[in-house]
Design a protein around this motif. Structure first.
Motif, PDB file in Angstrom:
ATOM      1  N   VAL A   1       0.882  -1.166   0.000  1.00 52.62           N
ATOM      2  CA  VAL A   1       0.000   0.000   0.000  1.00 52.62           C
ATOM      3  C   VAL A   1       0.919   1.215   0.000  1.00 52.62           C
ATOM      4  CG1 VAL A   1      -1.705   1.325   1.285  1.00 52.62           C
ATOM      5  CG2 VAL A   1      -1.900  -1.157   1.160  1.00 52.62           C
ATOM      6  N   TYR A   2       0.976   1.869  -1.145  1.00 52.00           N
ATOM      7  CA  TYR A   2       1.910   2.970  -1.296  1.00 52.00           C
ATOM      8  C   TYR A   2       1.430   4.206  -0.553  1.00 52.00           C
ATOM      9  CZ  TYR A   2       4.269   0.363  -4.956  1.00 52.00           C
ATOM     10  OH  TYR A   2       4.969  -0.582  -5.650  1.00 52.00           O
ATOM     11  N   GLN A   3       2.394   5.110  -0.383  1.00 49.86           N
ATOM     12  CA  GLN A   3       2.091   6.380   0.266  1.00 49.86           C
ATOM     13  C   GLN A   3       0.954   7.095  -0.455  1.00 49.86           C
ATOM     14  OE1 GLN A   3       5.942   8.101   0.832  1.00 49.86           O
ATOM     15  NE2 GLN A   3       5.094   9.856   1.894  1.00 49.86           N
ATOM     16  N   ASP A   4       0.990   7.070  -1.792  1.00 51.67           N
ATOM     17  CA  ASP A   4      -0.091   7.722  -2.539  1.00 51.67           C
ATOM     18  C   ASP A   4      -1.237   6.747  -2.804  1.00 51.67           C
ATOM     19  OD1 ASP A   4       1.109   6.120  -4.351  1.00 51.67           O
ATOM     20  OD2 ASP A   4       1.860   7.712  -5.636  1.00 51.67           O
TER      21      ASP A   4
ATOM     22  N   ILE B   1       6.725   0.396   7.005  1.00 49.72           N
ATOM     23  CA  ILE B   1       7.900   1.156   6.567  1.00 49.72           C
ATOM     24  C   ILE B   1       7.748   2.593   7.053  1.00 49.72           C
ATOM     25  CG2 ILE B   1       9.220   1.944   4.571  1.00 49.72           C
ATOM     26  CD1 ILE B   1       7.629  -0.369   3.066  1.00 49.72           C
ATOM     27  N   THR B   2       8.738   3.059   7.776  1.00 46.28           N
ATOM     28  CA  THR B   2       8.621   4.427   8.286  1.00 46.28           C
ATOM     29  C   THR B   2       9.988   4.944   8.659  1.00 46.28           C
ATOM     30  OG1 THR B   2       7.540   5.825   9.937  1.00 46.28           O
ATOM     31  CG2 THR B   2       8.237   3.636  10.666  1.00 46.28           C
ATOM     32  N   HIS B   3      10.112   6.257   8.733  1.00 45.20           N
ATOM     33  CA  HIS B   3      11.321   6.774   9.373  1.00 45.20           C
ATOM     34  C   HIS B   3      10.941   7.464  10.677  1.00 45.20           C
ATOM     35  CE1 HIS B   3      10.385   9.990   6.296  1.00 45.20           C
ATOM     36  NE2 HIS B   3      10.216  10.620   7.433  1.00 45.20           N
ATOM     37  N   ASN B   4       9.686   7.250  11.090  1.00 49.71           N
ATOM     38  CA  ASN B   4       9.272   7.764  12.388  1.00 49.71           C
ATOM     39  C   ASN B   4       9.400   6.646  13.427  1.00 49.71           C
ATOM     40  OD1 ASN B   4       7.749   8.515  14.691  1.00 49.71           O
ATOM     41  ND2 ASN B   4       6.734  10.084  13.442  1.00 49.71           N
ATOM     42  N   ILE B   5      10.458   6.727  14.218  1.00 51.78           N
ATOM     43  CA  ILE B   5      10.783   5.673  15.176  1.00 51.78           C
ATOM     44  C   ILE B   5       9.626   5.452  16.159  1.00 51.78           C
ATOM     45  CG2 ILE B   5      12.413   4.943  16.962  1.00 51.78           C
ATOM     46  CD1 ILE B   5      13.714   5.188  14.253  1.00 51.78           C
ATOM     47  N   HIS B   6       9.014   6.540  16.588  1.00 48.92           N
ATOM     48  CA  HIS B   6       7.996   6.417  17.629  1.00 48.92           C
ATOM     49  C   HIS B   6       6.740   5.731  17.117  1.00 48.92           C
ATOM     50  CE1 HIS B   6      10.480   8.522  20.449  1.00 48.92           C
ATOM     51  NE2 HIS B   6      10.759   9.396  19.478  1.00 48.92           N
TER      52      HIS B   6
ATOM     53  N   PRO C   1       2.826   4.797   6.082  1.00 49.20           N
ATOM     54  CA  PRO C   1       1.375   5.002   6.187  1.00 49.20           C
ATOM     55  C   PRO C   1       0.983   6.160   7.100  1.00 49.20           C
ATOM     56  CG  PRO C   1       2.029   3.129   7.514  1.00 49.20           C
ATOM     57  CD  PRO C   1       3.254   3.574   6.771  1.00 49.20           C
ATOM     58  N   THR C   2       1.911   6.617   7.924  1.00 52.49           N
ATOM     59  CA  THR C   2       1.541   7.707   8.830  1.00 52.49           C
ATOM     60  C   THR C   2       2.075   9.049   8.362  1.00 52.49           C
ATOM     61  OG1 THR C   2       3.483   7.235  10.190  1.00 52.49           O
ATOM     62  CG2 THR C   2       1.408   6.217  10.860  1.00 52.49           C
ATOM     63  N   ALA C   3       2.735   9.063   7.194  1.00 49.54           N
ATOM     64  CA  ALA C   3       3.255  10.335   6.691  1.00 49.54           C
ATOM     65  C   ALA C   3       2.094  11.258   6.355  1.00 49.54           C
ATOM     66  CB  ALA C   3       4.122  10.093   5.459  1.00 49.54           C
ATOM     67  N   ALA C   4       2.244  12.517   6.642  1.00 44.56           N
ATOM     68  CA  ALA C   4       1.272  13.551   6.267  1.00 44.56           C
ATOM     69  C   ALA C   4      -0.109  13.340   6.880  1.00 44.56           C
ATOM     70  CB  ALA C   4       1.161  13.656   4.740  1.00 44.56           C
ATOM     71  N   LEU C   5      -0.166  12.691   8.043  1.00 45.57           N
ATOM     72  CA  LEU C   5      -1.462  12.540   8.704  1.00 45.57           C
ATOM     73  C   LEU C   5      -1.472  13.366   9.986  1.00 45.57           C
ATOM     74  CD1 LEU C   5      -2.422   8.762   8.546  1.00 45.57           C
ATOM     75  CD2 LEU C   5      -3.053  10.608   7.010  1.00 45.57           C
ATOM     76  N   SER C   6      -2.679  13.759  10.376  1.00 44.58           N
ATOM     77  CA  SER C   6      -2.806  14.470  11.647  1.00 44.58           C
ATOM     78  C   SER C   6      -2.575  13.471  12.786  1.00 44.58           C
ATOM     79  CB  SER C   6      -4.189  15.085  11.757  1.00 44.58           C
ATOM     80  OG  SER C   6      -5.148  14.068  11.888  1.00 44.58           O
ATOM     81  N   VAL C   7      -2.450  13.990  13.992  1.00 44.14           N
ATOM     82  CA  VAL C   7      -2.171  13.134  15.144  1.00 44.14           C
ATOM     83  C   VAL C   7      -3.272  12.097  15.323  1.00 44.14           C
ATOM     84  CG1 VAL C   7      -1.836  13.119  17.642  1.00 44.14           C
ATOM     85  CG2 VAL C   7      -0.849  14.951  16.261  1.00 44.14           C
ATOM     86  N   LYS C   8      -4.505  12.564  15.261  1.00 44.95           N
ATOM     87  CA  LYS C   8      -5.647  11.656  15.432  1.00 44.95           C
ATOM     88  C   LYS C   8      -5.648  10.561  14.368  1.00 44.95           C
ATOM     89  CE  LYS C   8      -9.498  14.009  17.669  1.00 44.95           C
ATOM     90  NZ  LYS C   8     -10.602  14.944  17.407  1.00 44.95           N
TER      91      LYS C   8
END
Lengths: 347, 266
Positions: free
Chosen positions: B88-91, B202-207, B173-180
């Motif tokens: 499932v791609y980013q776009d 796949i992410t570069h957001n460790i948290h 999958p969490t790129a460009a999303l709001s916190v909620k």
């Protein structure tokens, strides 16, 4: 952190169930029947012209408007269908022209007219097939590919005829069926046109292939990722577009019995105009065959109406240009309206 | 601890070069059903290249991919998708100006008796499948461009699940999303675990990765620098692996062996 799965609240916190307000219902109706706008505008226009000009409100005038509309309208169906899949064909006027020659020459050479007609359609479809294969495989913009085709086939006609007109000299019985008058009021081309429009509308809106066409024009990469054979869809639509241009050309031959090299000039823009006025997005992904029919009638009404109102026929072009511009703005406007309406509170 | 049962996907010694660029250098990776693998790394570390090889977008220059115990050589993504692997791609691969139902079934449209699209089926099934993700939409004819980012993710993921995906690779999958919305997407991943899906996050957001992953693989300049269960690492160690020198390789095994000197061997 967790969102209660039974809570009917979407991730942005808006309750999406209790929002069936008036604007939303209007929005839904516009989405379901996108042709409503052009239809009401057309009714209004015909009304104004009918009230304003006595010559306009005659059965003869109405049927001649439809006959003129059918000619460009059949071409507009193909152009529109192709545009919805995200490609352009500006060679339709030349394909229309070359079809008149193919049909006349083959019939004159002794091929029975129905067969000559059929072979003409096949040849025209092959022209579209070639345009499509070049566009898709060599990744050249279809505008350029079909610009080249537009010059090539018109030039070919002039070379083949040495610039003289070619007349149809074979049996004319079949021609009656194509472009004669069966139902005392209008030419058969109008009936073929409406039939073709209905078939294509059903294909577009109700079939798997139609879904692929919409997706291909909407976002080719996404469509490809979902397993849609994007290139095949485009090539098929190029072939269909040229086939319909050929049909209109051969039907024109059936009616006027002559092929001369200025036939179909500027037709590509009239056809595209009709499709766009009927709600087809220039960038693809959205459009309707019913809309394209209404668009072609609209253009034809403008043309006749202005003449009946006593304006010079020259005014038709600038007026159509303005209407095309307005149509594009309105098409875009509707999607803006939709976006505004559903704007969320999300960051 | 990692090797609970046979891996559904096993990638061994994967190398990939594009011209002179060595995107991946000898990466091993195992995926297990019902577990989320956090595939972390900075931009250009080779994360997406690795999953694209897994999904058959392109072949590896060297190395093997085993799926359900058998070696596979995908010719294209359609082939791997048919076997149950999907990115499932980013776009997202959704068509914005088409509606939910049409997007959901794009390429796999159900047909009724006369060969026409079965719209009722498409509408009810798509909304039901998305609702299983905890996202409730009421109008299957709503255009995707009017959906929020989280709703689009839910649509894309539920579509993959509906068509029998077993290995799901979620690219940022969490790129460009709001916190909620991010939280909603992380919740989706819990759902994937319950469904027994092997997920690559796949992410570069460790948290974000730390919140839901069971296991981590960190890539750094095309080299695997960390391969460890959640129990054995802290977010700080993951960050260190992602931004540090791409030489040291950390594994659960080597961590256990190197406790005390704090200096993981290669």
């Amino acid at each position: 952190m967790t969102i209660n799965a039974t809570d009917p609240v979407s991730v942005d916190g808006t309750d999406r169930r209790g929002r069936d307000d008036f604007r939303r219902r209007v929005n839904r109706m516009v989405r379901r029947i996108p042709e409503l706008g052009i239809f009401s505008t057309l009714v209004l226009l015909v009304g104004v012209f009918s009230i304003g000009a006595a010559n306009f409100r005659t059965v003869d005038s109405y049927t001649s408007i439809l006959t003129v509309a059918a000619n460009v309208g059949i071409v507009a169906l193909g152009c529109g269908f192709l545009m919805i899949s995200g490609e352009f064909d500006i060679s339709v006027g030349s394909v229309y022209l070359i079809a008149t020659l193919f049909f006349a020459q083959m019939a004159n050479a002794g091929l029975i007219p129905p067969l000559a007609f059929l072979v003409t359609l096949v040849l025209c479809a092959v022209i579209g097939l070639v345009n499509g294969l070049i566009t898709v495989n060599l990744r050249i913009p279809s505008f350029i590919v079909t610009l080249a085709a537009m010059m090539f086939y018109r030039g070919l006609h002039i070379i083949l005829t040495r610039g003289f007109s070619v007349s149809y000299k074979a049996d004319k019985e079949f021609l009656e069926m194509v472009a004669g008058i069966t139902f005392s009021l209008m030419r058969n081309t109008v009936i073929w046109w409406i039939l073709l429009a209905i078939i294509l509308q059903v294909v577009l809106a109700k079939t798997r292939y139609g879904n692929w066409v919409l997706a291909t024009g909407g976002d080719a990469q996404a469509a490809r990722n979902s397993g849609v054979p994007v290139s095949r869809v485009k090539v098929i639509n190029f072939a269909l577009c040229s086939l319909l241009a050929g049909f209109a050309g051969a039907a024109n031959m059936a009616r006027f019995l002559t092929s001369q090299s200025q036939l179909g000039m500027g037709m590509e823009f009239e056809a595209i105009t009709a499709a766009v006025i009927g709600g087809t997005l220039l960038m693809g992904g959205k459009g309707s065959m019913v809309g394209a029919v209404l668009g072609a009638i609209f253009v034809s009404v403008i043309r006749s109406g202005l003449i009946f109102f006593g304006y010079s026929s020259y005014i038709y072009m600038p007026v159509t240009g303005i209407i095309l511009m307005l149509a594009v703005i309105i098409n875009r406007g509707f999607s803006n309206f939709r976006l505004l309406q559903f704007q969320r509170s999300d960051a | 601890m990692t090797d609970t049962g046979t891996p559904i996907v096993r990638m061994t010694d994967i190398h990939k070069s594009f011209g002179h660029v060595q995107a991946l250098r000898g990466v091993d990776l195992d995926l297990h059903a019902g577990r989320v693998l956090g595939l972390i790394g900075d931009n250009g570390a080779g994360k997406t290249t690795l999953v694209k090889i897994m999904a058959g977008v392109f072949p590896p220059s060297r190395g093997t991919v085993h799926y359900k115990g058998e070696q596979v050589r995908w010719k294209n993504p359609s082939q791997s998708r048919a076997s149950g692997l999907e990115i499932v791609y980013q776009d997202l691969g959704l068509v914005p100006i088409m509606n939910i139902a049409r997007n959901f079934f794009l390429g796999k449209e159900p047909r009724s008796r006369w060969g026409f699209l079965d719209f009722d089926h498409m509408a009810t099934e798509s909304l039901r499948a998305i609702a299983e993700m905890g996202i409730f939409l009421d109008d299957a004819e709503e255009l995707v461009e009017n959906l929020s980012g989280g709703e689009r993710k839910a649509l894309a993921i539920s579509r993959s699940l509906y068509f029998g995906v077993q290995v799901l690779m979620l690219d940022e999958p969490t790129a460009a999303l709001s916190v909620k919305e991010t939280h909603a997407v992380l919740d989706l991943m819990e759902t994937l675990k319950e469904r027994g899906i092997a997920t690559v996050f796949i992410t570069h957001n460790i948290h974000h990765a730390y919140a839901v992953s069971d296991h981590f693989v960190a890539l750094n300049a095309g080299v695997k620098v960390l391969d460890a269960d959640k129990a054995d690492v802290t977010p700080e160690m993951l960050t260190e692996a992602v931004i540090g020198e791409p030489l040291a390789q950390v594994t659960s095994h080597s961590l256990a062996a190197s406790v005390g000197n704090g200096n993981p061997e290669n």
